[in-house]
Write an enzyme that holds these catalytic residues in place. Structure first.
Site, mmCIF file in Angstrom:
data_model
loop_
_atom_site.group_PDB
_atom_site.id
_atom_site.type_symbol
_atom_site.label_atom_id
_atom_site.label_comp_id
_atom_site.label_asym_id
_atom_site.label_seq_id
_atom_site.Cartn_x
_atom_site.Cartn_y
_atom_site.Cartn_z
ATOM 1 N N GLY A 1 32.666 22.965 -26.872
ATOM 2 C CA GLY A 1 32.197 21.897 -25.994
ATOM 3 C C GLY A 1 31.669 20.699 -26.757
ATOM 4 O O GLY A 1 31.804 19.555 -26.313
ATOM 5 N N ASP A 2 31.053 20.957 -27.908
ATOM 6 C CA ASP A 2 30.522 19.851 -28.714
ATOM 7 C C ASP A 2 31.608 18.849 -29.077
ATOM 8 O O ASP A 2 31.410 17.628 -28.966
ATOM 9 C CB ASP A 2 29.906 20.397 -30.002
ATOM 10 C CG ASP A 2 28.571 21.085 -29.776
ATOM 11 O OD1 ASP A 2 27.813 20.629 -28.913
ATOM 12 O OD2 ASP A 2 28.296 22.071 -30.477
#
Length: 441
Positions: free
Chosen positions: A180-181
């Site tokens: 997700g980062d």
């Protein structure tokens, strides 16, 4: 010499200066995207360094005192300054850097920024043209506004990703670390670019805020809406509403993903391609409304399962490609590493480590026709460019020594790290057109 000096004016953001006060992945990766567009990124670390420097072994990746492949994933093309912002002299240097900057990028929580005097309200008064950008785990106003927000909790867990991806009835999925980062980093980079453009019209700075949880919900838009219509997640592949959007196993035990969203339009053609001609005219299954009304989606899925088990993956790939059917064998990362598509398009770039040899790392995913693929320079030890930037600010050798002795700054005294420019394959193969890094005009 700084990294920016080595890049010699490359990229559409050449001349833009970003001061980064960030740790871990999402925010540093956003700054990396902008650095690969040519921005001068000054990464300010505390004397103990970015916490991400400790993470490689937890992912199974080694590091040395001067080479850290894990850190490189978020920090190519940056300059490395180490300041103790709890000391007045260190904060003075920080403010001198910000006075010359276009963007201040941070992942610190709001309370910490307020204690340091680096919150948006304070800096806007001092530097009215500065773009102030904060990456967060959650939004600014909800009950979790002050909570720590790693992608594992804010994106994967609370954002519905881990619970929605596995086959129904199975354990929750564990996405690759920082998945997700890296997706959220693109969102943050886009916000900063928009603010920079708007400043060309208004002459004023801007506040840019993004959070991992919101990005997860944006990515899950269809699932969130479908859930409100009763199509809840996780799903079973034996129950999907559109059998042509599903995974199937081939005769050699491999898995193929089929993506033919226009079920009604291509039903007859797909039945013929799969050797199921006798079902092409079946009005109880030849459209999605009919399929929903008849409840026969599992039946059609079963037909497709049987068909796909009659041939190995290679034969299906050839046939489906000939018929222009969107499909793809399910790749593991071992397959991605050697994928010609990734290397030919510079999605993966080979870099060389003295300790580990060649490694392929992902590049930022945006290209500009006037500049070509960005050169990459790997990360440096904590404080590697501290002296370079203090000298740019006018500090003498004696003053720098005094700052170091007081603990206000950290200076790298180890061996020099090579400033190797790693270029893409098409920039180094003999028949590729020459690519020169343009100089500033």
């Amino acid at each position: 010499m700084t990294v920016t000096d080595r890049l010699d004016g490359f990229g559409p953001l050449a001349g833009v200066t970003i001061v980064e006060l960030c740790e871990w992945v999402a925010a540093p990766a956003a700054a990396r995207i902008l650095a690969e567009m040519g921005a001068e990124v000054i990464k300010v670390e505390p004397p103990h360094g970015d916490a991400q420097r400790t993470q490689g072994p937890g992912f199974g990746i080694d590091r040395t005192a001067t080479e850290d492949p894990t850190l490189d994933l978020n920090n190519t093309n940056k300059n490395w300054v180490a300041l103790n912002l709890k000391r007045p002299e260190g904060m003075t240097v920080m403010k001198q850097l910000l006075a010359r900057a276009d963007v201040f990028m941070t992942s610190l929580r709001s309370q910490a920024l307020e204690r340091l005097g680096l919150d948006q309200e304070a800096l806007a008064k001092e530097f009215p043209r500065l773009i102030w950008a904060q990456n967060r785990g959650y939004g600014e106003w909800g009950p979790n506004r002050d909570a720590p927000g790693f992608d594992a909790v804010a994106w994967a867990a609370r954002g519905g990703v881990a619970a929605s991806f596995p086959e129904a009835g199975r354990e929750p999925a564990i996405p690759p670390q920082a998945f997700g980062d890296y997706n959220h980093a693109v969102v943050m980079a886009a916000g900063i670019l928009a603010a920079l453009f708007n400043r060309t019209r208004t002459g004023k700075g801007e506040k840019v805020v993004g959070n991992l949880y919101h990005t997860a919900l944006w990515g899950g838009s269809i699932g969130i809406l479908a859930t409100q219509s009763g199509a809840t997640y996780p799903k079973s592949r034996t129950q999907v509403p559109n059998p042509f959007n599903n995974t199937y196993q081939t005769a050699d035990g491999k898995w193929l993903l089929l993506c033919q969203p226009q079920y009604d339009k291509y039903f007859g053609a797909m039945m013929r391609i799969l050797g199921l001609d006798e079902y092409a005219g079946d009005e109880s299954v030849n459209s999605l409304p009919a399929l929903k009304a008849s409840g026969k989606a599992p039946h059609v899925i079963g037909l497709l399962e049987g068909a796909f088990r009659t041939r190995p993956m290679e034969e299906w790939t050839t046939l489906l490609t000939e018929q222009d059917v969107p499909h793809q064998a399910l790749f593991h990362y071992e397959d991605v590493i050697v994928d010609e598509e990734a290397h030919a398009n510079d999605a993966l770039r080979t870099v060389e480590y003295q300790a580990y040899g060649p490694r392929s790392i992902a590049t930022s995913p945006i290209r500009f026709g006037s500049y070509g693929d960005p050169p990459l320079l790997l990360s440096k030890p904590t404080g590697y460019h501290t002296v370079d930037y203090l000298e740019k600010l006018g500090y003498t050798t004696e003053q720098i020594a005094d700052l170091e002795a007081s603990g206000a700054v950290l200076v790298w005294h180890g061996e020099a790290v090579p400033d190797t420019l790693f270029r893409s394959r098409r920039q180094v193969v003999p028949d590729a057109p020459p690519k020169r890094i343009p100089h500033r005009t």
